[in-house]
Design a protein around this motif. Sequence first.
Motif, PDB file in Angstrom:
ATOM      1  N   ALA A 183     -29.386   8.645  75.266  1.00 32.79           N
ATOM      2  CA  ALA A 183     -27.927   8.614  75.375  1.00 32.79           C
ATOM      3  C   ALA A 183     -27.471   7.402  76.182  1.00 32.79           C
ATOM      4  N   VAL A 184     -28.191   7.084  77.244  1.00 29.40           N
ATOM      5  CA  VAL A 184     -27.860   5.901  78.042  1.00 29.40           C
ATOM      6  C   VAL A 184     -27.994   4.633  77.192  1.00 29.40           C
ATOM      7  N   LEU A 185     -29.058   4.547  76.417  1.00 28.65           N
ATOM      8  CA  LEU A 185     -29.262   3.376  75.554  1.00 28.65           C
ATOM      9  C   LEU A 185     -28.171   3.280  74.488  1.00 28.65           C
ATOM     10  N   LEU A 186     -27.708   4.411  74.000  1.00 28.03           N
ATOM     11  CA  LEU A 186     -26.630   4.404  73.009  1.00 28.03           C
ATOM     12  C   LEU A 186     -25.332   3.885  73.625  1.00 28.03           C
ATOM     13  N   VAL A 187     -25.046   4.258  74.869  1.00 25.86           N
ATOM     14  CA  VAL A 187     -23.841   3.753  75.542  1.00 25.86           C
ATOM     15  C   VAL A 187     -23.910   2.233  75.678  1.00 25.86           C
ATOM     16  N   ILE A 188     -25.065   1.717  76.076  1.00 31.26           N
ATOM     17  CA  ILE A 188     -25.235   0.263  76.188  1.00 31.26           C
ATOM     18  C   ILE A 188     -25.034  -0.405  74.828  1.00 31.26           C
ATOM     19  N   SER A 189     -25.554   0.211  73.785  1.00 24.40           N
ATOM     20  CA  SER A 189     -25.422  -0.351  72.437  1.00 24.40           C
ATOM     21  C   SER A 189     -23.962  -0.419  72.013  1.00 24.40           C
ATOM     22  N   ILE A 190     -23.190   0.606  72.332  1.00 23.04           N
ATOM     23  CA  ILE A 190     -21.767   0.622  71.966  1.00 23.04           C
ATOM     24  C   ILE A 190     -21.047  -0.563  72.612  1.00 23.04           C
ATOM     25  N   VAL A 191     -21.335  -0.812  73.875  1.00 23.18           N
ATOM     26  CA  VAL A 191     -20.684  -1.928  74.579  1.00 23.18           C
ATOM     27  C   VAL A 191     -21.046  -3.263  73.931  1.00 23.18           C
ATOM     28  N   LEU A 192     -22.305  -3.452  73.608  1.00 20.62           N
ATOM     29  CA  LEU A 192     -22.750  -4.728  73.037  1.00 20.62           C
ATOM     30  C   LEU A 192     -22.226  -4.929  71.613  1.00 20.62           C
ATOM     31  N   VAL A 193     -22.210  -3.864  70.812  1.00 16.10           N
ATOM     32  CA  VAL A 193     -21.689  -3.996  69.450  1.00 16.10           C
ATOM     33  C   VAL A 193     -20.205  -4.345  69.487  1.00 16.10           C
ATOM     34  N   ALA A 194     -19.481  -3.791  70.439  1.00 20.08           N
ATOM     35  CA  ALA A 194     -18.048  -4.096  70.563  1.00 20.08           C
ATOM     36  C   ALA A 194     -17.815  -5.587  70.806  1.00 20.08           C
ATOM     37  N   LEU A 195     -18.797  -6.282  71.381  1.00 19.86           N
ATOM     38  CA  LEU A 195     -18.676  -7.713  71.661  1.00 19.86           C
ATOM     39  C   LEU A 195     -19.210  -8.588  70.527  1.00 19.86           C
ATOM     40  N   THR A 196     -19.791  -7.973  69.510  1.00 17.69           N
ATOM     41  CA  THR A 196     -20.392  -8.723  68.401  1.00 17.69           C
ATOM     42  C   THR A 196     -19.327  -9.113  67.375  1.00 17.69           C
ATOM     43  N   PRO A 197     -19.417 -10.317  66.794  1.00 21.94           N
ATOM     44  CA  PRO A 197     -18.406 -10.743  65.811  1.00 21.94           C
ATOM     45  C   PRO A 197     -18.387  -9.849  64.573  1.00 21.94           C
ATOM     46  N   GLU A 198     -17.196  -9.572  64.078  1.00 26.40           N
ATOM     47  CA  GLU A 198     -17.037  -8.864  62.814  1.00 26.40           C
ATOM     48  C   GLU A 198     -17.318  -9.830  61.675  1.00 26.40           C
ATOM     49  N   THR A 199     -17.883  -9.344  60.580  1.00 30.34           N
ATOM     50  CA  THR A 199     -18.231 -10.214  59.459  1.00 30.34           C
ATOM     51  C   THR A 199     -17.464  -9.880  58.185  1.00 30.34           C
ATOM     52  N   VAL A 200     -16.645  -8.834  58.231  1.00 29.30           N
ATOM     53  CA  VAL A 200     -15.893  -8.420  57.049  1.00 29.30           C
ATOM     54  C   VAL A 200     -14.406  -8.520  57.340  1.00 29.30           C
ATOM     55  N   THR A 201     -13.679  -9.174  56.434  1.00 32.78           N
ATOM     56  CA  THR A 201     -12.219  -9.222  56.543  1.00 32.78           C
ATOM     57  C   THR A 201     -11.646  -7.941  55.954  1.00 32.78           C
ATOM     58  N   ARG A 202     -10.946  -7.190  56.780  1.00 30.42           N
ATOM     59  CA  ARG A 202     -10.412  -5.907  56.318  1.00 30.42           C
ATOM     60  C   ARG A 202      -9.391  -6.114  55.219  1.00 30.42           C
ATOM     61  N   ARG A 203      -9.466  -5.272  54.199  1.00 29.89           N
ATOM     62  CA  ARG A 203      -8.531  -5.366  53.091  1.00 29.89           C
ATOM     63  C   ARG A 203      -8.208  -3.962  52.597  1.00 29.89           C
ATOM     64  N   PRO A 204      -6.988  -3.752  52.108  1.00 31.41           N
ATOM     65  CA  PRO A 204      -6.612  -2.415  51.630  1.00 31.41           C
ATOM     66  C   PRO A 204      -7.303  -2.093  50.309  1.00 31.41           C
ATOM     67  N   VAL A 205      -8.073  -1.050  50.320  1.00 29.25           N
ATOM     68  CA  VAL A 205      -8.787  -0.602  49.117  1.00 29.25           C
ATOM     69  C   VAL A 205      -8.610   0.909  49.012  1.00 29.25           C
ATOM     70  N   PRO A 206      -8.224   1.419  47.853  1.00 24.29           N
ATOM     71  CA  PRO A 206      -8.099   2.881  47.700  1.00 24.29           C
ATOM     72  C   PRO A 206      -9.423   3.570  48.012  1.00 24.29           C
ATOM     73  N   TYR A 207      -9.371   4.575  48.857  1.00 27.58           N
ATOM     74  CA  TYR A 207     -10.598   5.260  49.243  1.00 27.58           C
ATOM     75  C   TYR A 207     -11.150   6.095  48.100  1.00 27.58           C
ATOM     76  N   ARG A 208     -12.449   6.076  47.996  1.00 27.54           N
ATOM     77  CA  ARG A 208     -13.156   6.973  47.091  1.00 27.54           C
ATOM     78  C   ARG A 208     -14.519   7.253  47.702  1.00 27.54           C
ATOM     79  N   PRO A 209     -15.069   8.425  47.442  1.00 29.23           N
ATOM     80  CA  PRO A 209     -16.416   8.718  47.944  1.00 29.23           C
ATOM     81  C   PRO A 209     -17.440   7.776  47.318  1.00 29.23           C
ATOM     82  N   GLN A 210     -18.589   7.691  47.957  1.00 24.06           N
ATOM     83  CA  GLN A 210     -19.675   6.869  47.445  1.00 24.06           C
ATOM     84  C   GLN A 210     -20.089   7.343  46.054  1.00 24.06           C
ATOM     85  N   ARG A 211     -20.294   6.406  45.174  1.00 20.27           N
ATOM     86  CA  ARG A 211     -20.792   6.754  43.851  1.00 20.27           C
ATOM     87  C   ARG A 211     -22.174   6.138  43.662  1.00 20.27           C
TER      88      ARG A 211
END
Length: 406
Positions: A183-211
């Motif tokens: 659990a401690v390692l997971l908390v550290i991971s959350i902090v570090l991921v929050a500082l990592t660059p995003e690689t996907v430009t968010r775009r509006p897409v109608p939601y559908r379950p995985q096919r």
Amino acid sequence: MTLTLPRPTTGLRHGTGFWVVAGTFLTAMAYSTVPSPLFPLYMAREGFSTFAVTVVFAAFAIGVVISLVLAGHVSDWAGRKTILLPALGLELVSAVLFLSSTALPVLVIARVVNGLGVGMIAATATAYLADLHTRHRPDASPHRFEVVSTAANIGGLGVGALVAGVLAQYVGAPLRTPYAVLAVLLVISIVLVALTPETVTRRPVPYRPQRISTDHGPGYLVACLGAFASFAVFGVFTSVSPGFVAGELHHPSRTLAGVVVFTVFGGAALAQTVTSGLSLGTRRALGLGAQALGVLLVVAGMYLTSFPAFLVGGAVAGVGAGVQFKASVGAVASMAAPARRGEALAGLFLIAYLGMIAASLSIGLATRYLAPTTVMAWFAVVLLVLSGAVAAMGSANTRVVSRRAR
């Protein structure tokens, strides 16, 4: 005229972010196998049967499948961090549940929540690593991505079981300390991921379950069936093998239970690294052959009451399953369009975890009526048939691709 200044660069760069996500992936997968060497302790304390243990384990895989269907592909348009951070939060919730009680209903709920998080993490982290690798080294081969992503995934499963087994053997509160550490390692991971660059430009897409579709490229079905077989093998070793070690092989040590799981997944991770230069067909043949041979050795070890034979069989089976799964991930990552990579990988992981559910539940149920050695012998037979089908389909697909290329 308004002068627009560039925004200052914040967070971690793509190269560092690649390793942050890899470490996070490994940590999350390690957490998912923490209960494996602890199951015999739960059985002794609460009086659980082998089938009850497999139900707890299957609850995890069911959570993974639900998550993959509902959210495993969403990061392709919502953003990798948008999915990864809440998923890590679910892992923390699961750890709190494990720390709160050892009652069967709580364990089942904790494993379902754990599975929901892993289902979001597996495809998202794999796609995130592919994105970060491409951004950091745009002209490089995907070799590093393939090795790191599969090693973090499969290697993490082995590390979690080994750490949990050692902590349970030598540290107080064996049913709580392993969860607290992760659990401690997971908390550290959350902090570090929050500082990592995003690689996907968010775009509006109608939601559908995985096919589950086959239009990601030739060989997608073969890759999925190979992943199904690989995770069926992994499912056996993370669910019922610690009980077999303590029962049929008369070794109740929690460290040994963790060593068995670590050997399986450690062998898988190592084999994935050393076979990277081989062709897809060669890796598939090696993987199918080794996992079948390994399971036969496991059965022999159980009939002979030989822990060394059981351990060697587990290592060989892990090597085979790891190589086969790596071949599947590499094939899908390369054949899928970048905009649909998360969807394609989510489908692959979905089929893989269905294999894990099928193997663990069927073996757990069968042991209520048959001797564990007999059940494992039948599992070996089914795996041989399945491996033959993957080999035949892979060969036929190769011939079709060759004819199209002419």
